[in-house]
Design a protein around this motif. Structure first.
Motif, short mmCIF file in Angstrom:
data_model
loop_
_atom_site.label_atom_id
_atom_site.label_comp_id
_atom_site.label_asym_id
_atom_site.label_seq_id
_atom_site.Cartn_x
_atom_site.Cartn_y
_atom_site.Cartn_z
N SER A 299 0.82 -1.22 0.00
CA SER A 299 0.00 0.00 0.00
C SER A 299 0.85 1.27 0.00
O SER A 299 2.08 1.20 0.03
N ARG A 300 0.18 2.41 0.04
CA ARG A 300 0.86 3.70 0.18
C ARG A 300 1.69 3.75 1.47
O ARG A 300 2.69 4.47 1.53
N LEU A 301 1.30 3.01 2.47
CA LEU A 301 2.06 2.97 3.73
C LEU A 301 3.41 2.29 3.56
O LEU A 301 4.23 2.28 4.47
N VAL A 305 -1.57 -4.07 3.34
CA VAL A 305 -2.96 -3.83 3.75
C VAL A 305 -3.75 -5.08 3.37
O VAL A 305 -3.69 -5.54 2.23
N LEU A 334 -6.77 -2.30 -4.11
CA LEU A 334 -6.14 -1.41 -3.12
C LEU A 334 -5.24 -0.36 -3.75
O LEU A 334 -5.30 0.82 -3.37
N PHE A 337 -7.12 2.40 -5.06
CA PHE A 337 -7.73 3.15 -3.94
C PHE A 337 -6.69 4.07 -3.31
O PHE A 337 -6.95 5.25 -3.02
N CYS A 338 -5.48 3.53 -3.08
CA CYS A 338 -4.40 4.31 -2.44
C CYS A 338 -4.02 5.54 -3.28
O CYS A 338 -3.64 6.57 -2.73
N CYS A 341 -6.70 8.03 -2.19
CA CYS A 341 -7.07 8.16 -0.78
C CYS A 341 -6.11 9.08 -0.01
O CYS A 341 -6.49 10.15 0.45
N LYS A 342 -4.89 8.65 0.21
CA LYS A 342 -3.85 9.45 0.90
C LYS A 342 -4.19 9.78 2.35
O LYS A 342 -3.59 10.67 2.94
N LYS A 343 -5.18 9.12 2.92
CA LYS A 343 -5.58 9.47 4.29
C LYS A 343 -4.47 9.20 5.30
O LYS A 343 -4.28 9.96 6.25
N CYS A 344 -3.71 8.12 5.08
CA CYS A 344 -2.61 7.82 6.01
C CYS A 344 -1.56 8.92 5.97
O CYS A 344 -1.07 9.36 7.02
N CYS A 400 -6.45 4.22 8.37
CA CYS A 400 -6.74 3.65 7.04
C CYS A 400 -8.21 3.21 6.96
O CYS A 400 -8.71 2.52 7.86
N PRO A 401 -8.91 3.59 5.87
CA PRO A 401 -10.31 3.18 5.73
C PRO A 401 -10.52 1.66 5.72
O PRO A 401 -11.63 1.19 5.97
N TYR A 402 -9.47 0.89 5.45
CA TYR A 402 -9.61 -0.57 5.47
C TYR A 402 -9.51 -1.15 6.87
O TYR A 402 -9.75 -2.33 7.08
S1 SF4 Z 1 -5.08 5.19 4.29
FE1 SF4 Z 1 -5.69 5.18 2.13
S2 SF4 Z 1 -3.80 5.58 0.99
FE2 SF4 Z 1 -3.22 4.94 3.05
S3 SF4 Z 1 -2.89 2.72 2.92
FE3 SF4 Z 1 -5.01 3.04 3.60
S4 SF4 Z 1 -6.19 3.01 1.67
FE4 SF4 Z 1 -4.05 3.33 1.09
#
Ligand code: SF4
Ligand code: SF4
Length: 457
Positions: A299-301, A305, A334, A337-338, A341-344, A400-402
């Motif tokens: 993932s982006r992390l 994930v 994923l 989505f990443c 998303c960029k929420k992390c 993370c939304p997941y």
């Molecule tokens: S928060 Fe969003 S961008 Fe970061 S790992 Fe989770 S799905 Fe990916």
């Protein structure tokens, strides 16, 4: 404080976007996107099941992490060692030690002041959770490379257990689940993922019959061609209180459960008449094996994930010469989505995570292994933040939304829709904030929960 800032940011975005997002979501639902997913799910929850949801698809190659010829075995130095060296280079000799002393003093002050999340019981809850993990070392004790106590088949007067590879895989996975695995898959051994060194000794592959730990080296037999990759779910109630000692307890518990799980599984495999090497963070990279075993996607992390638990897992593995059918990597949408998303990255207080739209081959420091494609992170900034909050952080995992309780069927519907309708990804990211997910929960409240947390998916 960081947690307060984080809540304020999320709260602001929630107020601005909540009503609009929910109305838009209603429009999407009316347009047929989500009903299709609900229909495909049979309108029933699927997350509690051992069987994977339909939207987790097996693929021939991982969706991210593509290698170039530059990819090679990693040094094995972890971020703790690298941070200490870099800190001394950047801020002068003794700077790391001074930082450690300041951290100890600050933590004592917080405990005396009974700061929520850092009181003595909070701190000791974390210490207790780490107990099993802190009592291990590679190749010894629980993580012994040879049998601890189990009887061999010969000692029991029987031959080693044999069965077709598919049946063997089922047998080993059943045992792994019993011992604590939330997810388990089988990947082929890849020498490139095994560290060059650990504990000041080389790790080598040899034509040996049994694994060995000598004064000079760790020996992995070349017959060990199978890797049982395991994900241990973290306690979400504790993790949602990161970054505090309670959040750190979730991490410690995940590691201690990992040590127990791989030690037990290694003994089980040895008891069937085969060799086994249990490993938590030691010996080899866990993430690429988990990707190839189909546990989740990169993932982006720059972490794994999973479809079921998001990134809120600890990874561990067992190397073995027991022949089993391999699993395949998975694609549940994923990476796409990443991208949006960029929420992390937005939640990260240290700016350690990438905001790039696309993953690349450009690494950000000696903690990254060159020669593979990823969203690389700045682990120096991350670790520096850990030093400031006195514990591991984990905000990115919680945000993370997941990262959702597996029993909540609505989350399965959202994840399913994201896997087949990338156009909805940005909307789901906004909805996640609008519904208040990713906010830090009250640390004090954890102690009065009835029943206390312990939900492991
Ligand atoms: S928060 Fe969003 S961008 Fe970061 S790992 Fe989770 S799905 Fe990916
Ligand atoms: S653990 Fe590190 S990368 Fe994750 S939010 Fe905290 S500082 Fe950022």
């Amino acid at each position: 404080m960081q947690g307060v800032d984080r809540n304020n940011n999320v709260e602001r975005e929630r107020k601005q976007t909540g009503r609009r997002a929910l109305l838009t979501a209603a429009g999407l639902i009316a347009a047929g996107g989500v009903p299709a997913a609900i229909s495909a799910l049979g309108g029933k929850p699927s997350g509690g099941s051992r069987k994977r949801a339909w939207w987790v698809k097996a693929v021939d190659r991982p969706t991210l992490g593509q290698k170039t010829g530059q990819f090679k075995r990693f040094s094995g130095d972890n971020i703790f060692v690298i941070y200490r060296q870099l800190k001394a280079q950047r801020d002068g000799a003794g700077s790391f030690e001074a930082e450690q002393a300041a951290k100890t003093k600050r933590l004592a002050g917080w405990m005396r002041d009974r700061k929520p999340g850092f009181r003595l019981p909070d701190h000791q809850l974390s210490e207790g959770a780490w107990t099993l993990m802190k009592s291990t070392e590679p190749g010894a004790g629980l993580l012994s490379w040879t049998r601890i106590a189990v009887n061999t088949p010969a000692e029991l007067g029987v031959g080693r257990h044999t069965a077709p590879p598919e049946e063997m895989a089922k047998t080993v996975k059943a045992a792994a689940r019993l011992y604590g695995a939330g997810l388990v898959g089988i990947a082929p051994m890849n020498e490139g993922y095994v560290n060059l060194r650990q504990e000041k000794k080389d790790i080598v592959f040899e034509d040996a019959e049994v694994p060995a730990v000598t004064d000079k080296k760790f020996v992995i037999p070349r017959t060990m061609k199978w890797v049982v990759s395991i994900a241990i779910p973290m306690d979400l109630d504790l993790l949602s209180r990161a970054p505090t000692s309670l959040g750190d307890a979730a991490t410690g518990l995940g590691y201690s459960h990992s040590a127990f799980t791989v030690a037990s599984l290694a003994e089980f495999i040895r008891g069937l008449g085969y060799q086994a090497i249990p490993s938590v963070n030691d010996t080899a990279l866990s993430v690429p094996f988990a990707v190839e075993a189909g546990i989740g996607e990169l993932s982006r992390l720059n972490k794994l994930v999973t479809p079921e638990f998001g990134p809120a897992v600890r990874l561990c593995k067992v190397f073995t010469d027991l022949p089993m059918a391999y699993d395949k990597p998975v694609d549940f949408g994923l990476v796409e989505f990443c991208r949006k998303c960029k929420k992390c990255a937005e939640s990260c207080p240290s700016g350690a995570l990438s905001f790039d739209d696309e993953p690349s081959f450009k690494t950000r420091g000696p903690w990254n292994n060159p020669g593979h494609k990823a969203w690389f992170e700045d682990s120096y900034l991350c670790f520096q933040h850990w030093q400031q909050v006195d514990n591991g952080c984990g905000i990115c995992l919680a945000s993370c939304p997941y990262t959702k309780a597996a029993q909540a069927w609505i989350h399965d519907v959202v994840k399913a829709t994201a896997s087949v309708a990338p156009a909805a990804d940005g909307l789901f990211r906004i909805m996640d904030n609008a519904l208040g997910y990713g906010r830090q929960h009250d640390p004090e409240q954890w102690w009065t929960r009835d029943p206390p947390s312990g939900a492991r998916g």
